[in-house]
Design a protein around this motif. Structure first.
Motif, mmCIF file in Angstrom:
data_model
loop_
_atom_site.group_PDB
_atom_site.id
_atom_site.type_symbol
_atom_site.label_atom_id
_atom_site.label_comp_id
_atom_site.label_asym_id
_atom_site.label_seq_id
_atom_site.Cartn_x
_atom_site.Cartn_y
_atom_site.Cartn_z
ATOM 1 N N ARG A 57 0.836 -1.191 0.000
ATOM 2 C CA ARG A 57 0.000 0.000 0.000
ATOM 3 C C ARG A 57 0.875 1.247 0.000
ATOM 4 O O ARG A 57 1.940 1.265 0.604
ATOM 5 N N LYS A 58 0.402 2.287 -0.670
ATOM 6 C CA LYS A 58 1.110 3.558 -0.670
ATOM 7 C C LYS A 58 0.815 4.283 0.636
ATOM 8 O O LYS A 58 -0.315 4.308 1.111
ATOM 9 N N GLU A 80 -3.064 3.831 1.889
ATOM 10 C CA GLU A 80 -3.943 3.659 0.740
ATOM 11 C C GLU A 80 -5.055 2.651 1.038
ATOM 12 O O GLU A 80 -4.812 1.595 1.617
ATOM 13 N N LYS A 82 -8.370 0.331 -0.553
ATOM 14 C CA LYS A 82 -8.820 -0.311 -1.780
ATOM 15 C C LYS A 82 -10.308 -0.617 -1.656
ATOM 16 O O LYS A 82 -10.833 -0.769 -0.553
#
Length: 131
Positions: A57-58, A80, A82
């Protein structure tokens, strides 16, 4: 099976042995991801995934921060999300520095376990070891 290979440092994700799989003397290999096998010279070879890129994940700092020399700071970060995330369940992630982070920034970062569904932001610890 023995083949001569030339290895290069490539940063993109690629299948480096495509020439072997496609142009082998025994005919081209069949990659059957739905069955988790590669058929090479008529024999099934297991195809085992060893890294899940979907779990990467960013992470973005929630605010601009200054970390004074020879000190550490705990900062808020956004992780981040999703569409497939289930907000009703505990969702633990290990946040740790990537090689790119270590090469790009002069900071040290401690690995930390966070539940991305507990709060909007998560906390990470950064150290500025330089004077």
């Amino acid at each position: 099976m023995y083949k001569e290979l030339i290895v290069a440092e490539i940063e993109d994700d690629v299948l480096l042995v495509i020439d072997i799989l496609q142009n082998d003397d025994g005919g081209p290999a069949d990659i059957l991801l739905s069955k988790g096998v590669i058929v090479l010279k008529g024999k099934n070879k297991p195809c085992i995934q060893i890294e899940m890129k979907n779990d990467v994940r960013k992470i973005t700092a929630a605010d601009h921060s200054t970390i004074p020399p020879l000190s550490e700071a705990v900062i808020d970060v956004f992780i981040e999300r999703k569409e497939s995330d289930d907000v009703t369940q505990k969702t633990d992630f290990i946040v740790e520095p990537t090689q790119h982070f270590c090469e790009t920034y002069p900071f040290k970062m401690a690995s930390v376990l966070v539940d991305i569904n507990r709060n909007l932001t998560s906390k990470i610890r950064l150290l500025n070891p330089f004077p």
